[in-house]
Enzyme design. Sequence first.
Site, short mmCIF file in Angstrom:
data_model
loop_
_atom_site.label_atom_id
_atom_site.label_comp_id
_atom_site.label_asym_id
_atom_site.label_seq_id
_atom_site.Cartn_x
_atom_site.Cartn_y
_atom_site.Cartn_z
N LYS A 167 0.83 -1.21 0.00
CA LYS A 167 0.00 0.00 0.00
C LYS A 167 0.86 1.26 0.00
CE LYS A 167 -2.93 -3.12 0.05
NZ LYS A 167 -4.25 -3.54 0.34
C1 LIG Z 1 -5.03 -4.68 0.85
C2 LIG Z 1 -6.50 -4.58 0.88
C3 LIG Z 1 -7.26 -5.06 1.96
C4 LIG Z 1 -6.67 -5.87 3.07
O1 LIG Z 1 -5.67 -5.25 3.79
P1 LIG Z 1 -4.59 -6.15 4.58
O2 LIG Z 1 -3.80 -5.14 5.35
O3 LIG Z 1 -3.77 -6.88 3.58
O4 LIG Z 1 -5.34 -7.05 5.48
C5 LIG Z 1 -8.63 -4.84 1.94
N1 LIG Z 1 -9.23 -4.22 0.93
C6 LIG Z 1 -8.54 -3.75 -0.12
C7 LIG Z 1 -9.27 -3.03 -1.21
C8 LIG Z 1 -7.17 -3.94 -0.20
O5 LIG Z 1 -6.50 -3.50 -1.27
#
Ligand SMILES: *Cc1c(COP(=O)(O)O)cnc(C)c1O
Length: 424
Positions: free
Chosen positions: A202
């Site tokens: 992210k």
């Molecule tokens: C990455 C992501 C998640 C989950 O986040 P994690 O930290 O990996 O648990 C949920 N929704 C979206 C749209 C994502 O891109």
Amino acid sequence: MVSRLAVKGGAALRERPWPLWPQPAPGVPAAVAEVFGSGRWSVSGPYRGAASREQRFARAFAAYNGVPHCVPAASGTASLMLALEACGVGAGDEVIVPALSWVASGSTILGVNAVPVFCDVDPDTLCLDPETVEALITERTRAIVVVHLYSAVADMDALKRIAQRYGLPLIEDCAQAHGATYRGVKVGALATAGTFSMQHAKVLTSGEGGAVITHDGEFARRVEHLRADGRCLSATPPAPGGMELVETGELMGNNRCLSEFQAAILIEQLTVLDEQNERRRANAALLDSQLGELGLRPQATSEGTTLRTYYTYAVRLPDGVLEDVPIADVTGALTAELGLPVVPSYAPIPANRLYAPHTRRRYTIGLDHEERIDPKRFTLPVCEEAARRTVTLPHSALLGDADDMADIAAAFAKVLRHGAELAH
Ligand SMILES: *Cc1c(COP(=O)(O)O)cnc(C)c1O
């Protein structure tokens, strides 16, 4: 003679490396080193006479997003489950969610014993289609989750109108959109609550991590309890060595706390987020025009969007081109030219091999429930078509320079020109 495609044994268009991700802010090593000797590695460790890093990050991230409350959490997944439960979503409730997203958008709803109702998306923005949402609302609907996907912001005016009309909470999943704005307001601050992921990929990351933001103090208090085994931070700090988390017994929770190491990293990373987002936006604008000239269609965003965050650069192949080539072969050819992981967009969640409720005993809570969560009961033509024709690039590539963008455009041009080599 023009060189053949790299994937067919020709010379690759580019050998130079791409920007590395994550890119640490300058203050990260010292901030983490400080935690080592601090005597407090978690918010659930003893108070040492100063606010925890976790609380300092919570304050900084709330201020960044223009909301009064932020509760950090262990992951984006944890944040979504916390927000769903804080909305009162529970056993058997239906939650409307876009089918075009990471698998966690579906599995988190299952994770609170609720029933995901997968909704089709708008073909241009790839985000939740408001009209389709409204058609899916039943008397069992308990919440709507909207995902700001890739680089778009969903049509929040329309979605908020629908949520208000039916009295439903609206959760914004901002895992891919830290810093994006809609009519000048940060995403996550537009509806009932916003959830974030700070997982490795992210745009704001501590390796793993998450957060829930909200305007509503009661909602934040429920999230706090849910993420710390039913405890919440005391209004006045204890004496040094004492526990800052108070056992209220108000609401049972589970431990989903972020560690002090992660919080220390996030405080520093937040100081470079806007600058990195801006760089990605500028490079995305170059790609939009260069790929547009080739007939490709970059992902659009809703009309109210004031700032985009590029988590992923998504672009649609020109109509009538490479129609008989599987999309994975097109992305494979681009990857071979660029040495960059170019991949197709998400498969609709019900068709994602990672979405497999039947592999988990915890969802075998009755035949009726099993039928309601059966992935086969959804028809999602727009998601399927998008998955068949959309190519995506990771945001780290957008941290490069204009030459890097020209390489990407040249790779698309080469693959389109040599499409016939891929057709068999
Ligand atoms: C990455 C992501 C998640 C989950 O986040 P994690 O930290 O990996 O648990 C949920 N929704 C979206 C749209 C994502 O891109």
